[in-house]
Motif scaffolding. Structure first.
Motif, PDB file in Angstrom:
ATOM      1  N   MET A  86      41.153  51.619  42.337  1.00  0.00           N
ATOM      2  CA  MET A  86      39.947  50.710  42.036  1.00  0.00           C
ATOM      3  C   MET A  86      40.400  49.208  42.447  1.00  0.00           C
ATOM      4  O   MET A  86      39.539  48.726  42.900  1.00  0.00           O
ATOM      5  N   MET A  87      41.768  48.918  41.926  1.00  0.00           N
ATOM      6  CA  MET A  87      42.032  47.534  42.013  1.00  0.00           C
ATOM      7  C   MET A  87      42.257  47.260  43.405  1.00  0.00           C
ATOM      8  O   MET A  87      42.078  46.058  43.908  1.00  0.00           O
ATOM      9  N   LYS A  88      42.615  48.157  44.018  1.00  0.00           N
ATOM     10  CA  LYS A  88      42.951  48.191  45.543  1.00  0.00           C
ATOM     11  C   LYS A  88      41.655  47.850  46.365  1.00  0.00           C
ATOM     12  O   LYS A  88      41.830  47.127  47.425  1.00  0.00           O
ATOM     13  N   ASP A  89      40.339  48.606  45.895  1.00  0.00           N
ATOM     14  CA  ASP A  89      39.194  48.167  46.540  1.00  0.00           C
ATOM     15  C   ASP A  89      38.847  46.885  46.510  1.00  0.00           C
ATOM     16  O   ASP A  89      38.547  46.323  47.441  1.00  0.00           O
ATOM     17  N   ILE A  90      39.081  46.405  45.220  1.00  0.00           N
ATOM     18  CA  ILE A  90      38.584  44.800  44.957  1.00  0.00           C
ATOM     19  C   ILE A  90      39.410  43.916  45.755  1.00  0.00           C
ATOM     20  O   ILE A  90      38.979  43.041  46.417  1.00  0.00           O
ATOM     21  N   VAL A  91      40.773  44.138  45.897  1.00  0.00           N
ATOM     22  CA  VAL A  91      41.608  43.229  46.577  1.00  0.00           C
ATOM     23  C   VAL A  91      41.325  43.321  48.107  1.00  0.00           C
ATOM     24  O   VAL A  91      41.296  42.394  48.832  1.00  0.00           O
ATOM     25  N   LYS A  92      40.969  44.598  48.562  1.00  0.00           N
ATOM     26  CA  LYS A  92      40.443  44.845  50.153  1.00  0.00           C
ATOM     27  C   LYS A  92      39.365  44.167  50.313  1.00  0.00           C
ATOM     28  O   LYS A  92      39.433  43.322  51.500  1.00  0.00           O
ATOM     29  N   THR A  93      38.303  44.185  49.368  1.00  0.00           N
ATOM     30  CA  THR A  93      37.327  43.089  49.581  1.00  0.00           C
ATOM     31  C   THR A  93      37.397  41.778  49.835  1.00  0.00           C
ATOM     32  O   THR A  93      36.807  41.255  50.699  1.00  0.00           O
ATOM     33  N   PHE A  94      38.475  41.298  48.842  1.00  0.00           N
ATOM     34  CA  PHE A  94      38.541  39.933  49.069  1.00  0.00           C
ATOM     35  C   PHE A  94      39.497  39.480  50.197  1.00  0.00           C
ATOM     36  O   PHE A  94      39.365  38.455  50.874  1.00  0.00           O
ATOM     37  N   LYS A  95      40.391  40.487  50.682  1.00  0.00           N
ATOM     38  CA  LYS A  95      41.126  40.113  51.921  1.00  0.00           C
ATOM     39  C   LYS A  95      40.198  40.275  53.090  1.00  0.00           C
ATOM     40  O   LYS A  95      40.601  39.509  54.075  1.00  0.00           O
ATOM     41  N   GLU A  96      39.076  41.156  53.090  1.00  0.00           N
ATOM     42  CA  GLU A  96      38.212  41.036  54.077  1.00  0.00           C
ATOM     43  C   GLU A  96      36.973  40.242  54.025  1.00  0.00           C
ATOM     44  O   GLU A  96      35.900  40.810  54.538  1.00  0.00           O
ATOM     45  N   THR A  97      37.103  38.892  53.378  1.00  0.00           N
ATOM     46  CA  THR A  97      35.980  38.324  53.286  1.00  0.00           C
ATOM     47  C   THR A  97      35.320  37.730  54.456  1.00  0.00           C
ATOM     48  O   THR A  97      33.890  37.790  54.536  1.00  0.00           O
ATOM     49  N   PHE A  98      36.149  37.502  55.417  1.00  0.00           N
ATOM     50  CA  PHE A  98      35.382  36.975  56.555  1.00  0.00           C
ATOM     51  C   PHE A  98      35.381  37.936  57.625  1.00  0.00           C
ATOM     52  O   PHE A  98      35.240  37.575  58.860  1.00  0.00           O
ATOM     53  N   ASN A  99      35.684  39.322  57.374  1.00  0.00           N
ATOM     54  CA  ASN A  99      35.556  40.217  58.381  1.00  0.00           C
ATOM     55  C   ASN A  99      34.184  41.100  58.446  1.00  0.00           C
ATOM     56  O   ASN A  99      33.884  41.787  57.316  1.00  0.00           O
ATOM     57  N   TYR A 100      33.344  40.944  59.329  1.00  0.00           N
ATOM     58  CA  TYR A 100      32.185  41.326  59.534  1.00  0.00           C
ATOM     59  C   TYR A 100      32.068  42.614  60.417  1.00  0.00           C
ATOM     60  O   TYR A 100      30.966  43.062  60.642  1.00  0.00           O
ATOM     61  N   LYS A 101      33.012  43.051  60.992  1.00  0.00           N
ATOM     62  CA  LYS A 101      33.106  44.104  62.031  1.00  0.00           C
ATOM     63  C   LYS A 101      33.321  45.289  61.478  1.00  0.00           C
ATOM     64  O   LYS A 101      32.921  46.431  61.998  1.00  0.00           O
ATOM     65  N   GLY A 102      34.182  45.456  60.553  1.00  0.00           N
ATOM     66  CA  GLY A 102      34.544  46.922  59.876  1.00  0.00           C
ATOM     67  C   GLY A 102      33.454  47.598  59.273  1.00  0.00           C
ATOM     68  O   GLY A 102      32.574  47.425  59.247  1.00  0.00           O
ATOM     69  N   LYS A 118      32.230  53.929  47.781  1.00  0.00           N
ATOM     70  CA  LYS A 118      32.972  53.601  46.496  1.00  0.00           C
ATOM     71  C   LYS A 118      33.416  52.217  46.586  1.00  0.00           C
ATOM     72  O   LYS A 118      33.412  51.418  45.546  1.00  0.00           O
ATOM     73  N   GLU A 119      34.201  51.814  47.624  1.00  0.00           N
ATOM     74  CA  GLU A 119      34.534  50.536  47.759  1.00  0.00           C
ATOM     75  C   GLU A 119      33.511  49.492  47.393  1.00  0.00           C
ATOM     76  O   GLU A 119      33.818  48.580  46.581  1.00  0.00           O
ATOM     77  N   TYR A 120      32.440  49.719  47.866  1.00  0.00           N
ATOM     78  CA  TYR A 120      31.364  48.698  47.793  1.00  0.00           C
ATOM     79  C   TYR A 120      30.651  48.791  46.736  1.00  0.00           C
ATOM     80  O   TYR A 120      30.668  47.651  45.882  1.00  0.00           O
ATOM     81  N   LEU A 179      31.443  46.396  39.300  1.00  0.00           N
ATOM     82  CA  LEU A 179      32.253  45.767  38.393  1.00  0.00           C
ATOM     83  C   LEU A 179      32.641  44.484  38.411  1.00  0.00           C
ATOM     84  O   LEU A 179      32.917  43.690  37.280  1.00  0.00           O
ATOM     85  N   ILE A 180      32.776  43.850  39.651  1.00  0.00           N
ATOM     86  CA  ILE A 180      33.241  42.614  39.732  1.00  0.00           C
ATOM     87  C   ILE A 180      32.066  41.680  39.623  1.00  0.00           C
ATOM     88  O   ILE A 180      31.868  40.900  38.836  1.00  0.00           O
ATOM     89  N   PHE A 181      31.124  41.849  40.478  1.00  0.00           N
ATOM     90  CA  PHE A 181      30.102  40.754  40.622  1.00  0.00           C
ATOM     91  C   PHE A 181      28.881  40.942  39.305  1.00  0.00           C
ATOM     92  O   PHE A 181      28.596  39.586  38.817  1.00  0.00           O
ATOM     93  N   VAL A 182      28.387  41.952  39.265  1.00  0.00           N
ATOM     94  CA  VAL A 182      27.519  42.236  37.974  1.00  0.00           C
ATOM     95  C   VAL A 182      28.368  41.897  36.703  1.00  0.00           C
ATOM     96  O   VAL A 182      27.846  41.171  35.819  1.00  0.00           O
ATOM     97  N   VAL A 183      29.360  42.691  36.247  1.00  0.00           N
ATOM     98  CA  VAL A 183      30.039  42.524  35.064  1.00  0.00           C
ATOM     99  C   VAL A 183      30.665  41.525  34.925  1.00  0.00           C
ATOM    100  O   VAL A 183      30.423  40.593  33.849  1.00  0.00           O
TER     101      VAL A 183
END
Length: 114
Positions: free
Chosen positions: A1-17, A22-24, A30-34
């Protein structure tokens, strides 16, 4: 779960992949709402109430708004890129990102390759 959150932050400006469901939803729920409710709203609300009472100030609803806005922006930008990648993974046009309720419904759709 933590790796999904870290991956989302690392790919902040990646709109291609592509981003899986589950990751979304891990990031969004968990992060945005909670985080927004329990980490920003409640503590800042209590701090604001204490500050207003301690200084005998009438509430105007604008105290600490700048701080909350900056923190929300830090978490909102990765959410947009994750939504674009999730819609692409679901095989839907990324322009649906502009329609908030519809894009959440479309993000529940299964991936194209499943």
């Amino acid at each position: 779960m933590m790796k999904d959150i870290v991956k989302t932050f690392k790919e902040t400006f990646n709109y291609k992949g592509k981003t899986g469901r589950k990751e979304y939803w891990t990031y969004f729920i968990l992060i945005f709402v909670v985080f927004n409710i329990f980490i920003l709203s409640i503590p800042f609300g209590l701090l604001e109430a204490w500050y207003l009472k301690a200084n005998n100030i009438k509430p105007n609803g604008l105290n600490f708004r700048g701080t909350r806005s900056v923190i929300n922006l830090i978490f909102f930008i990765p959410l947009i890129s994750a939504t674009v990648r999730r819609l692409r993974d679901a095989g839907v046009s990324v322009w649906f990102t502009l329609i908030p309720v519809l894009n959440l419904i479309l993000c529940m759709k299964t991936s194209e390759n499943e």
